[in-house]
Design a protein around this motif. Structure first.
Motif, PDB file in Angstrom:
ATOM      1  N   LYS A  24      60.678  19.309  47.516  1.00 21.93           N
ATOM      2  CA  LYS A  24      59.282  19.060  47.852  1.00 21.93           C
ATOM      3  C   LYS A  24      58.379  20.170  47.333  1.00 21.93           C
ATOM      4  CE  LYS A  24      59.015  20.948  52.427  1.00 21.93           C
ATOM      5  NZ  LYS A  24      59.483  21.082  53.727  1.00 21.93           N
ATOM      6  N   ARG A  25      57.162  19.795  47.020  1.00 19.70           N
ATOM      7  CA  ARG A  25      56.217  20.692  46.368  1.00 19.70           C
ATOM      8  C   ARG A  25      56.040  22.012  47.129  1.00 19.70           C
ATOM      9  NH1 ARG A  25      51.825  20.940  42.272  1.00 19.70           N
ATOM     10  NH2 ARG A  25      51.325  23.112  42.596  1.00 19.70           N
ATOM     11  N   GLY A  26      56.034  21.907  48.461  1.00 22.79           N
ATOM     12  CA  GLY A  26      55.843  23.103  49.285  1.00 22.79           C
ATOM     13  C   GLY A  26      56.916  24.157  49.041  1.00 22.79           C
ATOM     14  N   LEU A  28      57.834  25.192  46.125  1.00 22.77           N
ATOM     15  CA  LEU A  28      57.685  25.805  44.805  1.00 22.77           C
ATOM     16  C   LEU A  28      57.796  27.328  44.857  1.00 22.77           C
ATOM     17  CD1 LEU A  28      57.120  25.797  41.815  1.00 22.77           C
ATOM     18  CD2 LEU A  28      54.692  25.505  42.285  1.00 22.77           C
ATOM     19  N   ILE A  29      57.020  27.952  45.747  1.00 24.27           N
ATOM     20  CA  ILE A  29      57.029  29.417  45.781  1.00 24.27           C
ATOM     21  C   ILE A  29      58.382  29.964  46.261  1.00 24.27           C
ATOM     22  CG2 ILE A  29      55.941  31.445  46.837  1.00 24.27           C
ATOM     23  CD1 ILE A  29      53.254  29.936  46.507  1.00 24.27           C
ATOM     24  N   PRO A  30      58.935  29.428  47.378  1.00 27.89           N
ATOM     25  CA  PRO A  30      60.266  29.916  47.767  1.00 27.89           C
ATOM     26  C   PRO A  30      61.324  29.740  46.669  1.00 27.89           C
ATOM     27  CG  PRO A  30      59.310  28.649  49.552  1.00 27.89           C
ATOM     28  CD  PRO A  30      58.368  28.530  48.388  1.00 27.89           C
ATOM     29  N   GLN A  33      60.826  32.375  44.060  1.00 27.92           N
ATOM     30  CA  GLN A  33      61.253  33.683  44.579  1.00 27.92           C
ATOM     31  C   GLN A  33      62.764  33.829  44.474  1.00 27.92           C
ATOM     32  OE1 GLN A  33      59.420  33.375  48.430  1.00 27.92           O
ATOM     33  NE2 GLN A  33      57.663  34.647  47.863  1.00 27.92           N
ATOM     34  N   GLY A  63      51.251  27.999  36.148  1.00 28.74           N
ATOM     35  CA  GLY A  63      50.008  28.414  36.808  1.00 28.74           C
ATOM     36  C   GLY A  63      50.290  29.246  38.044  1.00 28.74           C
ATOM     37  N   VAL A  64      51.235  28.795  38.843  1.00 29.73           N
ATOM     38  CA  VAL A  64      51.567  29.529  40.070  1.00 29.73           C
ATOM     39  C   VAL A  64      52.230  30.868  39.729  1.00 29.73           C
ATOM     40  CG1 VAL A  64      53.155  29.510  42.034  1.00 29.73           C
ATOM     41  CG2 VAL A  64      51.616  27.579  41.655  1.00 29.73           C
ATOM     42  N   PHE A  67      49.690  33.280  38.663  1.00 31.10           N
ATOM     43  CA  PHE A  67      48.657  33.593  39.661  1.00 31.10           C
ATOM     44  C   PHE A  67      49.100  34.732  40.581  1.00 31.10           C
ATOM     45  CE2 PHE A  67      46.581  33.163  43.774  1.00 31.10           C
ATOM     46  CZ  PHE A  67      45.250  32.971  43.415  1.00 31.10           C
ATOM     47  N   TYR A  68      50.348  34.694  40.981  1.00 31.17           N
ATOM     48  CA  TYR A  68      50.824  35.673  41.958  1.00 31.17           C
ATOM     49  C   TYR A  68      51.388  36.917  41.281  1.00 31.17           C
ATOM     50  CZ  TYR A  68      50.261  31.935  45.343  1.00 31.17           C
ATOM     51  OH  TYR A  68      49.739  30.949  46.133  1.00 31.17           O
ATOM     52  N   ASN A  69      51.075  38.060  41.874  1.00 33.28           N
ATOM     53  CA  ASN A  69      51.457  39.344  41.271  1.00 33.28           C
ATOM     54  C   ASN A  69      52.961  39.562  41.236  1.00 33.28           C
ATOM     55  OD1 ASN A  69      48.766  40.102  41.001  1.00 33.28           O
ATOM     56  ND2 ASN A  69      48.693  40.876  43.093  1.00 33.28           N
ATOM     57  N   GLN A  70      53.669  38.900  42.153  1.00 33.72           N
ATOM     58  CA  GLN A  70      55.066  39.246  42.341  1.00 33.72           C
ATOM     59  C   GLN A  70      55.974  38.708  41.234  1.00 33.72           C
ATOM     60  OE1 GLN A  70      56.960  37.227  45.472  1.00 33.72           O
ATOM     61  NE2 GLN A  70      58.306  38.905  46.038  1.00 33.72           N
ATOM     62  N   PHE A  71      55.525  37.651  40.579  1.00 33.32           N
ATOM     63  CA  PHE A  71      56.402  37.025  39.584  1.00 33.32           C
ATOM     64  C   PHE A  71      56.296  37.713  38.236  1.00 33.32           C
ATOM     65  CE2 PHE A  71      55.446  33.381  42.477  1.00 33.32           C
ATOM     66  CZ  PHE A  71      56.695  33.368  43.073  1.00 33.32           C
TER      67      PHE A  71
ATOM     68  N   SER B 305      53.518  35.984  47.911  1.00 30.87           N
ATOM     69  CA  SER B 305      53.967  36.383  46.588  1.00 30.87           C
ATOM     70  C   SER B 305      53.044  37.396  45.938  1.00 30.87           C
ATOM     71  CB  SER B 305      54.108  35.163  45.689  1.00 30.87           C
ATOM     72  OG  SER B 305      55.421  34.738  45.710  1.00 30.87           O
ATOM     73  N   GLY B 306      52.332  38.118  46.775  1.00 39.27           N
ATOM     74  CA  GLY B 306      51.488  39.153  46.209  1.00 39.27           C
ATOM     75  C   GLY B 306      50.175  38.634  45.684  1.00 39.27           C
ATOM     76  N   ALA B 307      49.318  38.152  46.552  1.00 36.23           N
ATOM     77  CA  ALA B 307      47.958  37.787  46.164  1.00 36.23           C
ATOM     78  C   ALA B 307      47.070  38.081  47.363  1.00 36.23           C
ATOM     79  CB  ALA B 307      47.865  36.321  45.769  1.00 36.23           C
ATOM     80  N   LEU B 320      50.984  27.914  50.873  1.00 36.07           N
ATOM     81  CA  LEU B 320      52.077  27.254  51.610  1.00 36.07           C
ATOM     82  C   LEU B 320      52.408  25.896  51.003  1.00 36.07           C
ATOM     83  CD1 LEU B 320      51.358  27.700  55.440  1.00 36.07           C
ATOM     84  CD2 LEU B 320      53.382  28.410  54.202  1.00 36.07           C
ATOM     85  N   GLU B 321      51.399  25.275  50.417  1.00 38.02           N
ATOM     86  CA  GLU B 321      51.621  23.945  49.832  1.00 38.02           C
ATOM     87  C   GLU B 321      52.192  24.041  48.425  1.00 38.02           C
ATOM     88  OE1 GLU B 321      47.719  22.298  50.215  1.00 38.02           O
ATOM     89  OE2 GLU B 321      48.056  21.574  52.258  1.00 38.02           O
ATOM     90  N   GLY B 322      52.439  25.264  47.969  1.00 40.54           N
ATOM     91  CA  GLY B 322      53.047  25.439  46.660  1.00 40.54           C
ATOM     92  C   GLY B 322      52.046  25.473  45.533  1.00 40.54           C
ATOM     93  N   ALA B 324      48.520  27.551  43.579  1.00 39.89           N
ATOM     94  CA  ALA B 324      47.894  28.847  43.409  1.00 39.89           C
ATOM     95  C   ALA B 324      46.951  29.045  44.597  1.00 39.89           C
ATOM     96  CB  ALA B 324      47.113  28.894  42.103  1.00 39.89           C
TER      97      ALA B 324
END
Lengths: 169, 635
Positions: A24-26, A28-30, A33, A63-64, A67-71, B305-307, B320-322, B324
């Protein structure tokens, strides 16, 4: 740069990590990581795999990631150097410490040394304002890191390397 | 009120509590209990080495004493801190403990009877042997509510929390109707501790009354303000207090799921919160039919994630929804339409930590603390040029002077106070004249700063106000998500102008342009990041305009900080000719000895202005000075 063999290896590794997640889309970030935790960075092939797995456009993943500094998009060094530039660290000379790291490692922030021993970056604040200026060396926050301590830390890595070299022989 | 199942909840919990209390009691009966302060700051100071030394020495001496990690007591200047509780003695707090001291404490205090008074910070209880922490001057200004447990219990052991009364507020709440709880929170006057100070009870009521299911509760632990570490300390030292607050919030607004959003830069907080969640779940304090009631609630931890912008609630939800983390238009507020379009309650870590106390002791008790419009206490992270760096909790209405000079013991080396930076990139620098301001949400906003999340950085005469404005603008400019034009481009222009000033360039009329553009950025941005980004510039201009003028007109940095406007110089008369401290310490080999006269010369071309020589020069000579503008250096 990655050849076909490497690419396949990255793909396989990524798939193995992804198998623990639901699609699921939610997630993506986990997932990103975890993939970064496994591979050390997010190569193109890994991002493509993630997009395929979650069934979302590749550009959304890219894009994600950007956007985030950690990646990070390029491979890390063996040792990670994170110079804290929180307010307290900055006011107590964090920028001078960063200069010292740059000078010694001969790289800019966000880069990895040619021998892939060190990568250098900054971090907004690790919350150890009391020990300012702080540098996080391999996930361990070191307090009061001034230019002379930069040299000290580098020397201790060199010693370790020498020791390892001797053992090998 | 639901009649069925109620006795079950109480008796089920009673069993859990009895067991926890028995385990806690068992600790008190041991020969000694050793608690090592091992939050991130303690660890950075070497707490883990101290912990290993204790364990090792205990083994060597054949002693079986429990040694465990606790969180942060707030006395960060004294880290690593160790508390030893030995029957017959008060619980003694030791400061700046290293492995050598640790081993000695085992041999001489635990095995023997010498409490090693030379390493003592204070005692937890009043006694005749050691001064109590409660007798410290700062104690009369502090009032610890949400920091009470921090540093005194093992955050990785749920029984410690329960034995101290933890989760009893949840049991009490489960016997009340949700509306009764919301009313109590409303009556308490609690305002959100994330920075903006919105009325918590109102937010809860809006969320409860919004249509749509399931509802969500999110704990905002994306503490992105550089210089703030209160939320980190609470999650690392007392994670269950936040979880209990979330459970009560979830029950009150009728939510089924919760998320704790923690910054990626806080790995230890992530670890301890995860552990706390799994322990709570095991005891059925979390999950399906909590304690046998018909309330079910699950919490997941989400790692940021660092923002920085993700501290803003709509951006946090996007993340949370994945997606930006870009903020969206409000209203509708998340309480009505948040995560996946469902009603979502978002509260800060500290706000949620207050809940159990309000449910437990009542709204009246809470509203009796602090000021009328900002009841309760405020938690501050004190850092920068202050003697007692660390965490403190004071009633609202305490003055800045009391926090900095009484709790923080003033500025090291007795240097004069210049300013205090409050509220991070959204706040501002307040000068001496604002020191007697009673702290609350409204007074700080009026003065041009902002409560923000509670970071407080003290600045002295060596800190340049133009540089600090540039620093914050650099931060917000980099962290701007780019959605609003004024924030994206305006902050960039502001930053460039400030950077010019720190190089001694620009014109006086630029100051007006700066102020004008700052107002425009404020007006033309959607979220808090852009709207408050100009604050550091505007307050700085308001209180420290003369420093800007010195940079622009004279090319001089009065604080001797801006690197392009200073030069290091060795005064030949003061230089001790036989000493080579600066030559040896210079990191770029820019200092050499005059071939005949032996005094030292700095090669200005090579010098990187790191200041190492200044520290290296022995204080009895004090031969090295900073000069501004650099043309002051004699040829």
């Amino acid at each position: 740069m990655a050849n076909t063999e490497e690419k396949t290896k990255i793909k396989e590794q990524t798939r193995r990590i992804l198998s623990r997640f639901s699609r699921k889309r939610g997630n993506l970030i986990p997932t990103l990581q975890k993939v970064q935790e496994g591979l050390g960075y997010l190569p193109r092939e890994a991002m493509l795999e993630v997009a395929r797995f979650l069934d979302i456009p590749e550009i959304d993943v890219y894009g994600v990631v950007t956007f985030y500094n950690q990646f990070r998009l390029n491979p890390p060094g063996k040792h990670s150097i994170r110079v804290c530039l929180g307010t307290a660290c900055h006011m107590k000379g964090g920028y001078i410490t960063l200069d010292a790291w740059k000078r010694r490692l001969k790289i800019d922030r966000g880069q990895t040394t040619a021998d892939r021993e060190f990568d250098l970056d900054t971090v907004a604040c690790v919350g150890c304002c009391v020990m300012a200026p702080v540098t996080v060396v391999d996930d361990k926050p070191e307090g009061q890191v001034e230019p002379t301590k930069v040299d000290g830390i580098l020397l201790s890595f060199e010693r370790e390397r020498e020791k390892r070299g001797k053992k090998k022989r | 009120m639901k009649a069925t199942g109620l006795p079950d909840i109480a008796s089920t919990f009673q069993k859990i509590r009895k067991r926890a209390e028995a385990r806690w009691q068992e600790l008190q009966d041991r020969r000694a209990v050793i608690m090592v302060g091992a939050a991130t700051c303690g660890r950075a100071a070497g707490a883990l080495k101290v912990l290993r030394a204790f364990k090792d020495e205990l083994k060597k001496q054949n002693l079986d004493c429990p040694v465990f990690e606790v969180g942060c007591m707030g006395h960060c200047y004294a880290e690593p801190i160790v508390i030893i509780a030995k029957p017959g003695y008060p619980s003694i707090v030791y400061q700046q403990v290293n492995p050598v001291i640790a081993r000695r404490l085992v041999r001489e205090f635990i095995l023997g009877d010498d409490p090693c008074l030379e390493s003592v910070l204070g005692a937890l209880e009043e006694n005749e042997l050691v001064p109590g922490l409660a007798d410290f001057p700062r104690a009369q200004f502090e009032q610890k509510i949400i920091l009470k447990n921090c540093g005194h219990i093992d955050p990785e052991d749920i029984d410690h929390y329960i034995a101290g009364g933890g989760y009893s507020a949840l049991v009490k709440a489960l016997r009340l109707k949700p509306d009764e709880i919301i009313n109590e929170v409303k009556k308490s006057g609690l305002r959100g501790r994330g920075g903006a100070g919105f009325a918590t009870g109102e937010k809860w009521a809006t969320c409860r009354n919004a249509p749509g299911r399931p509802r969500y509760v999110i704990c905002n632990g994306d503490e992105g303000d550089p210089g703030a570490f209160m939320d980190r300390a609470i999650l690392e030292s007392d994670p269950h207090s936040v979880i209990e607050g979330m459970l009560i919030a979830g029950y009150a607004v009728g939510a089924r799921y919760g998320y704790i959003y923690v910054r990626a830069e806080y790995p230890l907080a992530v670890h301890r919160t995860r552990l706390a969640l799994s322990q709570a779940k095991k005891l059925n304090l979390l999950g399906r039919n909590i304690l046998g009631s018909d309330f079910s609630f699950d919490i997941k931890l989400f790692q940021g994630s660092g923002a920085f912008v993700c501290g803003e609630e709509s951006a946090l939800i996007a993340s949370l929804e994945g997606k930006a983390g870009t903020p969206s238009h409000r209203p509708p507020y998340p309480a009505v339409s948040g995560l996946e379009g469902k009603p979502t309650l978002i509260n800060n870590v500290k706000t949620l930590a207050f809940i159990r106390h309000i449910v437990d002791k009542g709204a009246k008790w809470f509203s009796g603390i602090g000021t009328k419009n900002s009841p309760g206490t405020a938690v501050f992270a004190l850092a920068g040029k202050v003697v007692n760096t660390g965490l403190t909790e004071v009633p609202m209405g305490t003055t800045l002077r009391q926090v900095i000079f009484d709790v923080g013991s003033g500025i090291p080396g007795g240097k004069p106070f210049k300013a205090v930076q409050i509220g991070g990139p959204s706040g501002g620098c307040l000068p001496e004249s604002a020191l007697d301001l009673p702290i609350d949400f409204d007074s700080l906003t009026e003065a041009g700063a902002m409560m923000g999340s509670g970071g407080m950085i003290v600045l002295d005469e060596d800190d340049c106000m133009v540089e600090i404005a540039r620093y914050f603008l650099e931060f917000t400019q980099r962290e701007s998500c780019g959605k609003c034009t004024f924030c994206r481009l305006g902050t960039k222009q502001l930053l460039e102008m400030l950077a010019e000033f720190t190089r001694g360039k620009g014109e006086i009329k630029d100051l007006d342009t700066l102020a004008e553009l700052a107002e425009d950025v404020r007006a033309g941005s959607l979220c808090g990041l852009g709207r408050t980004a100009p604050n550091p510039v505007l307050t700085n201009l308001r209180y420290f305009r003369d420093e800007y003028e010195a940079h622009i007109k004279e090319g001089r940095c009065p604080a001797l900080m801006c690197q392009e406007l200073i030069a290091f110089y060795i005064i030949p008369d003061r230089c001790e000719l036989t000493c080579d401290a600066c030559v040896g310490n210079c990191t770029v080999e820019a200092i050499s000895s005059h071939p005949k006269k032996r005094y030292k010369i700095i090669d200005q071309e090579k010098c990187v202005k790191c200041g190492t020589c200044l520290t290296a020069c022995p204080p009895q000579y004090n031969a090295i000075v900073k000069l501004s503008p650099p043309t002051e250096v004699p040829k």
